[in-house]
Design a protein around this motif. Structure first.
Motif, mmCIF file in Angstrom:
data_model
loop_
_atom_site.group_PDB
_atom_site.id
_atom_site.type_symbol
_atom_site.label_atom_id
_atom_site.label_comp_id
_atom_site.label_asym_id
_atom_site.label_seq_id
_atom_site.Cartn_x
_atom_site.Cartn_y
_atom_site.Cartn_z
ATOM 1 N N TRP A 55 83.524 58.640 157.805
ATOM 2 C CA TRP A 55 84.345 59.766 158.347
ATOM 3 C C TRP A 55 84.296 59.549 159.738
ATOM 4 C CZ3 TRP A 55 82.043 64.827 156.076
ATOM 5 C CH2 TRP A 55 82.172 65.036 154.385
ATOM 6 N N TYR A 60 85.513 65.977 161.909
ATOM 7 C CA TYR A 60 84.424 65.062 161.323
ATOM 8 C C TYR A 60 83.444 64.511 162.275
ATOM 9 C CZ TYR A 60 87.273 65.987 157.241
ATOM 10 O OH TYR A 60 88.011 66.788 156.296
ATOM 11 N N ARG A 64 81.250 58.152 161.377
ATOM 12 C CA ARG A 64 79.670 58.486 160.691
ATOM 13 C C ARG A 64 79.913 57.984 159.447
ATOM 14 N NH1 ARG A 64 78.740 64.270 158.614
ATOM 15 N NH2 ARG A 64 80.725 65.331 159.284
ATOM 16 N N PRO A 67 78.791 61.222 154.359
ATOM 17 C CA PRO A 67 77.628 61.640 153.648
ATOM 18 C C PRO A 67 77.611 61.630 152.323
ATOM 19 C CG PRO A 67 79.154 63.504 154.642
ATOM 20 C CD PRO A 67 79.659 62.008 154.950
ATOM 21 N N PHE A 68 76.426 62.404 151.633
ATOM 22 C CA PHE A 68 76.349 63.040 150.223
ATOM 23 C C PHE A 68 75.995 61.489 149.376
ATOM 24 C CE2 PHE A 68 80.510 65.350 150.975
ATOM 25 C CZ PHE A 68 79.645 66.304 151.939
ATOM 26 N N ASN A 69 75.418 60.297 150.070
ATOM 27 C CA ASN A 69 74.969 59.307 149.652
ATOM 28 C C ASN A 69 75.975 58.457 148.850
ATOM 29 O OD1 ASN A 69 73.106 57.103 149.573
ATOM 30 N ND2 ASN A 69 72.292 57.989 147.362
ATOM 31 N N ARG A 71 78.558 55.566 147.948
ATOM 32 C CA ARG A 71 78.429 54.197 148.049
ATOM 33 C C ARG A 71 79.353 53.424 147.307
ATOM 34 N NH1 ARG A 71 72.892 52.319 149.907
ATOM 35 N NH2 ARG A 71 72.010 54.129 150.515
ATOM 36 N N ASN A 79 79.457 54.602 142.438
ATOM 37 C CA ASN A 79 78.645 54.518 141.501
ATOM 38 C C ASN A 79 78.608 55.588 140.325
ATOM 39 O OD1 ASN A 79 76.462 52.557 142.316
ATOM 40 N ND2 ASN A 79 76.489 53.830 144.277
ATOM 41 N N THR A 80 78.084 55.130 139.314
ATOM 42 C CA THR A 80 78.140 56.031 137.953
ATOM 43 C C THR A 80 77.545 57.250 138.251
ATOM 44 O OG1 THR A 80 77.673 54.197 136.512
ATOM 45 C CG2 THR A 80 77.283 56.342 135.388
ATOM 46 N N GLY A 81 78.262 58.517 137.993
ATOM 47 C CA GLY A 81 77.740 59.737 138.398
ATOM 48 C C GLY A 81 78.592 60.363 139.739
ATOM 49 N N LEU A 82 78.890 59.265 140.437
ATOM 50 C CA LEU A 82 79.485 59.651 141.805
ATOM 51 C C LEU A 82 80.418 58.629 142.160
ATOM 52 C CD1 LEU A 82 79.710 61.589 144.013
ATOM 53 C CD2 LEU A 82 77.761 60.461 145.171
ATOM 54 N N THR A 86 85.348 61.182 141.597
ATOM 55 C CA THR A 86 84.799 62.301 141.082
ATOM 56 C C THR A 86 85.317 63.455 142.071
ATOM 57 O OG1 THR A 86 82.725 61.241 140.448
ATOM 58 C CG2 THR A 86 82.621 63.343 141.173
ATOM 59 N N CYS A 87 85.555 63.000 143.478
ATOM 60 C CA CYS A 87 86.153 63.899 144.288
ATOM 61 C C CYS A 87 87.390 63.729 144.931
ATOM 62 C CB CYS A 87 85.279 63.919 145.601
ATOM 63 S SG CYS A 87 83.638 64.315 145.320
ATOM 64 N N PRO A 99 89.000 67.004 150.158
ATOM 65 C CA PRO A 99 89.006 65.516 150.163
ATOM 66 C C PRO A 99 90.570 64.973 149.961
ATOM 67 C CG PRO A 99 88.152 66.401 147.967
ATOM 68 C CD PRO A 99 88.272 67.654 148.922
#
Lengths: 190, 758, 152
Positions: A55, A60, A64, A67-69, A71, A79-82, A86-87, A99
């Motif tokens: 970001w 911002y 950096r 955030p929010f891990n 990856r 990743n699965t779940g994120l 998703t956003c 976003p």
């Protein structure tokens, strides 16, 4: 829809351009325009070597880690779940700090690293089909012109500085640069 | 509806009245009773009634838990108080918050509002506690805060359950014509073992209402407890696992409109040069109305959906005014520094020995000095501020996730020029509270309801509004000095803390005509009230108004004073060449509960052994909200930054009413504290809050969360609270660990000013 | 406009850019997904669209053409989803406001990865903020739902 790179591989190889004797200065000037796009945060923040998108910008702060891990995940789509999607939807959120969005939002493969890389390094990378997903320069230029996620860089939504120029201008610069022999700057030159 | 006679002189008495479909049990307050909130028309002072349990002839058992459930598990524990003595299972009861009523005043919260440390059992301290508790009763302040709910309900609510059981048993004795002594109770039934007869509470409810209230209500010994002292399944868990609409934002009423507010980002100012034309054209927008309130000024938007209201709010154009207060963080720091320059202007909250003389003669090498500072902080509850209101036929109904229902009724009435009696407040469950949920959002909803033509309106704030228009944790600054003896122990400790008065700020926005006088103990809370024995020990607090609204933020003054106090003690330990745990052991030697938690946590973390390579630990201790806590934090240096790997906490709460909930609260308070210490900071620019959402005001996430190891001890004589207990020490122990890892003594929060976290 | 939510067709009258969250909450009365930030930074609004977790606060309702599942669609108090049962068994919720989103993330994770490691859990839940700090119990509940012993 995770076939952006794969589809490009299917495209027929473009005719090899004649290596005309041209002024390296003219070629390097074209490259500089391309480099300013590729190294711009709207592009480079998702061309990272590590697992993390970045970001940066007025709202911002200095560059950096996202955030929010968030990856890379196994395929660049998170990743699965994120996952990225998703956003990140197919269009930019219109609300400030929402976003950004474009079809197939994902990280570029790790070998296509632009973030914090020198002009010489990015230039070498872009000319190496092993690090462009097999694309030659003509295919890279078409990808830059036509890909919806790339196009986002010039239409990044509220509160974000767009990449310089336009997709069409960058395509044209890539074509001219290629025609001029695709010279790369030496390390340390900017 | 039955009417109860005048009660003889006693502080309170538990009795029963018949209500539609059953019976209600509760307490009367005799000297200054209140109207029974469940019984319309039962208003005479001498017969007021305060119900905690209702039993229907259809066997429904409803327990009123009149404290805000904001995640701390209070509904479960308060219900367990009643259920324990009533002999019902928790799965047999329905738990409700109940109406706003002064009958549910919170005495325990006010009792600790005075200037006396919790451990001070002097006559003066006790008298003061009692008088503050009486103030709460006189004000009828029904409030949730100060980690006080279980302490407040511990006697009252168990007595309500016991009295109900006694009256139900007596009713059964008469019905069965057997002596009451032959009867037992269990799981909502009265049982006559000898004859095998059983009567349900529901079957006895109407008879019980006619039974003479017991004059003596013995409470069970702890050894007899079946529910209290053991972890209970939370009464709100099923609803929260299935997405039930229990929160303020979920309130739904027929014909409801939606809305939001856009308040001036410059505090206290009235907008001028207003242009609503863009905002008013947003599809779905019905009306935009100005809001003038004691909390601030701005606009309310009525719309057919929340999103339309949000869009319109973003399109309002106005000149929001010029700040009349320190407009950026440099100005705030200058104001606090200026206040510290005149320590004599402060209030001495603790002054033992002769500090001035000790420092006048102190040799330079025995003297250490430091300044510490903390920024403003937002609460950032997961559920943004909201309330729903309806004004029809001269009556206002407010549904609000709030911590102060009686005050809500009073101030909403005042905002609309109504009588408080014409306002009904329903307290919903809340998506986090942390001290934030006071009255502003309810007032705004009431004002929007006034413009909604009799239709209910649900007013939800944007996250941006929630952060920018918070009532912030005060910015504060402290100046500390210590004189050490030859062994490294402090012989003199002098602390001066400058911060805005929370009470003063609260009064400005709730009762602006009243000017609070006297010291505000929250300024030095956590500094003047710690059980350390140091011969010469002075703590002074200076009120330094910053103009920005400040409020109660989980652990209040302790959120910064423990960081100051324990950070400085860590500096004393380093300067004196003493182990930080050993230093605390020496200083708290007079207080067994303190020594107990210090020793326990050191043992749990194996403190005497050095941590692994690349890791370091920090320690902190506090007496917080009546409980004693010692904490160790272990951090690791990783390529991505500092990671909090593990934390150990040992706490002595006196009586552990529900270990699972206590453990959850300790973890919760620690995550809250770590979040603030690592990265959180509210900054001002031209008087406006710069942060706006979780992208620039984030909190700890799953991958940053450490492991927890917790010990709950019960040796202390008095029962303490747990809701805010671990926040202060988490901040301090983390800062001390950062010093141990990096050698950087970070004296200004957040720690990310000087180190990076993974 | 037509949405498919929890297996049922829903007819709503919404502008195409309205975020799915507000279409669900204000127009359809489906209140499980929560508003927390409006910028996909907290996860409280998480729903599944064609099985993938999505922050409904930033998805334009016009793009929500797939099968939408909210917390109400995975289980009921009478017939709990295994993840919901694990949440109750581990006593996860405090204020509970973020938990519908957390549970939907858990459902999505476990659907694709029936035996997640701690790292898998960290990587799935970074976008789901909990201000009450229920993370350790969320982790335990995910593992319990996955059939692994708690605390493993």
């Amino acid at each position: 829809m995770r076939f952006v790179v794969a589809l490009a591989l299917l495209a027929l190889p473009a005719p090899v351009l004649a290596q005309e004797a041209a002024s390296p200065q003219a070629g390097l000037a074209e490259w500089q325009k391309i480099f300013e796009v590729f190294s711009h945060p709207r592009c480079a923040n998702c061309h990272t070597e590590d697992d993390h998108p970045r970001w940066s910008g007025a709202h911002y702060g200095p560059t950096r880690i996202h955030p929010f891990n968030v990856r890379r995940g196994p395929d660049g789509f998170g990743n699965t779940g994120l996952t990225c999607q998703t956003c990140h939807q197919e269009t930019n959120a219109q609300i400030l700090h929402g976003p950004p969005g474009a079809p197939n939002w994902h990280l570029a493969p790790a070998e296509m690293v632009w973030l914090e890389k020198s002009s010489a390094e990015i230039c070498a990378q872009i000319k190496d089909p092993a690090r462009t997903g097999g694309m030659d320069l003509e295919e890279v230029a078409i990808h830059v012109r036509d890909d919806a996620l790339v196009a986002w860089g010039w239409d990044p939504g509220p509160g974000r500085e767009p990449a310089p120029g336009s997709a069409e201008e960058t395509f044209a610069a890539l074509e001219r640069w290629t025609a001029l022999g695709a010279p790369c700057p030496a390390e340390g030159d900017e | 509806m039955s009417r109860l006679g005048t009660i003889t002189r006693r502080t309170f008495l538990v009795g029963a009245v018949a209500v539609a479909g059953g019976v209600a049990f509760g307490t009367w307050y005799v000297r200054r009773p209140y109207a029974n909130p469940l019984l319309d028309g039962l208003g005479e002072d001498e017969v007021a009634f305060n119900p905690f349990v209702k039993i229907g002839t259809d066997e429904t058992i409803t327990i009123i838990a009149p404290r805000a459930e904001m995640g701390q598990g209070i509904a479960t524990t308060l219900a367990a108080f009643v259920a324990e003595e009533l002999d019902v299972r928790l799965d047999q009861v329905t738990v409700e918050h109940g109406p706003a009523s002064p009958a549910y005043y919170n005495a325990a919260m006010m009792e600790e509002a005075g200037p006396f440390p919790f451990f001070d059992e002097s006559l003066m301290a006790e008298v003061t506690r009692r008088s503050f508790g009486t103030v709460a009763k006189v004000l009828g302040l029904q409030a949730t805060g100060g980690s006080s709910s279980t302490r407040d309900g511990f006697i009252r609510m168990r007595q309500a359950g016991a009295a109900a059981r006694i009256m139900l048993t007596e009713a059964a004795a008469r019905r069965l014509d057997v002596p009451a002594a032959e009867l037992t109770t269990a799981d909502g039934e009265v049982i006559h073992e000898a004859s095998g007869q059983r009567l349900t509470y529901g079957a006895l409810a109407l008879d019980a209402a006619a039974i003479e209230p017991p004059s003596d209500i013995p409470l069970r010994d702890r050894a007899e407890w079946k529910l209290l002292g053991q972890s209970q399944p939370r009464v709100d868990m099923l609803a929260k696992a299935t997405g039930a609409p229990v929160f303020g934002v979920d309130v739904t009423a027929p014909d409801m409109l939606f809305g939001t507010v856009k308040m001036s980002p410059v505090f206290w100012q009235e907008p001028t040069a207003v242009n609503l034309s863009k905002a008013e054209t947003v599809p779905g927008v019905i009306r935009i109305v100005p809001i003038f309130s004691t909390y601030g000024h701005g606009f309310g938007i009525l719309a057919t959906n929340t999103w339309a209201a949000f869009r319109a709010a973003g399109l309002i154009e106005a000149d929001w005014g010029t700040p009349d207060y320190p407009a950026d963080n440099a100005a705030i720091d200058a104001r606090l520094t200026q206040a510290l320059a005149d320590p004599a202007s402060g209030s001495s909250m603790r002054d033992e020995g002769d500090v001035e003389t000790l420092f006048a003669d102190a040799p330079r090498e025995r003297l250490i000095e430091a300044d510490y500072a903390v920024p403003l902080l937002a609460h950032a509850c997961m559920e943004p501020m909201n309330a729903t209101a309806k004004l029809a036929d001269g009556k206002l109904t407010v549904w609000a996730p709030n911590q102060v229902p009686t005050l809500t009724a009073q101030l909403c009435a005042s905002a609309l020029g109504m009588e408080t009696a014409d306002v009904t407040v329903h307290t919903t469950q809340m998506g986090g509270g942390f001290g934030r949920r006071e009255v502003d959002f309810s007032i705004y909803a009431a004002l929007l309801a006034d413009a909604a033509g009799g239709r209910p309106v649900k007013v939800t704030w944007t996250r941006e509004e929630d952060i920018a228009r918070d009532v912030f944790r005060p910015a504060a600054k402290g100046r500390f000095r210590a004189r050490l003896d030859e062994t490294g122990l402090p012989v003199a400790l002098d602390m001066t803390i400058a911060a805005p008065s929370i009470l003063g700020s609260v009064m400005r926005r709730t009762f602006p005509s009243i000017s609070p006088v006297g010291p505000d103990a929250t300024i030095t809370q956590g500094a003047h009230d710690q059980p350390y024995s140091i011969e010469n020990y002075r703590v002074r607090g200076i009120k330094a108004d910053l103009g920005v609204p400040v409020g109660f933020w989980r652990s209040v003054g302790m959120s910064f004073n423990t960081y100051f106090h324990e950070g400085f003690l860590d500096e004393i330990a380093v300067a004196g060449g003493m182990d930080p745990v050993e230093l605390r052991r020496r200083l708290v030697a007079d207080y067994p509960a303190a020594l107990g938690v210090v020793d326990r946590v050191a043992e749990m973390a194996n403190w005497s052994e050095p941590p692994a390579e690349g890791r370091a630990r920090g320690f902190a201790f506090a007496l917080a909200f009546g409980s004693w806590i010692a904490q160790i934090v272990e951090i690791a240096d990783t390529p991505a930054g500092i990671r909090i790997e593990k934390t150990w906490m040992a706490t002595d709460v006196g009586i552990a009413l529900d270990p699972s909930i206590i453990e959850a609260q300790l973890v919760s308070g620690a995550v809250f504290g770590f979040s603030s210490a690592m990265n959180q900071e509210i900054t001002l620019r031209e008087g406006r809050v710069e942060q706006s959402n979780f992208h620039d005001y984030d909190a700890m996430r799953m991958h940053q969360c450490p492991q927890f190891e917790i010990a709950i001890l019960e040796s202390a004589e008095k029962m303490g609270g747990v809701g805010e207990l671990s926040t202060p020490t988490s901040v301090a122990a983390l800062a001390n660990a950062v010093f141990a890892l990096t050698g950087k003594r970070v004296r200004q929060l957040p720690l990310s000013r000087e180190v990076a976290f993974a | 406009m037509r949405l498919t939510v929890n297996g049922k067709a829903i007819q709503i009258d919404a502008e195409p850019e309205m975020p799915l969250l507000w279409a669900l909450r204000d127009l359809a009365g489906i209140l499980g997904p929560k508003f927390g930030c409006g910028i996909a930074a907290c996860g409280a609004c998480t729903v599944l669209v064609d099985g993938a977790p999505v922050r409904s606060c930033v998805m334009p309702v016009s793009q929500a053409t797939g099968d939408i599942i909210t917390i109400e669609g995975i289980g009921t108090p009478e017939a709990l989803h295994p993840v919901q049962q694990a949440w109750i068994d581990e006593q996860v919720s405090q204020c509970g406001y973020c938990q519908a989103g957390q549970i939907m993330t858990a459902v999505a994770l476990l659907e694709a990865n029936p035996a997640p490691t701690d790292e898998d859990i960290d990587n799935a839940f970074g976008g789901n903020l909990c201000r009450c700090g229920t993370y350790p119990r969320i982790r335990a509940a995910v593992k319990r739902a996955a059939g692994a012993p708690a605390g493993a």
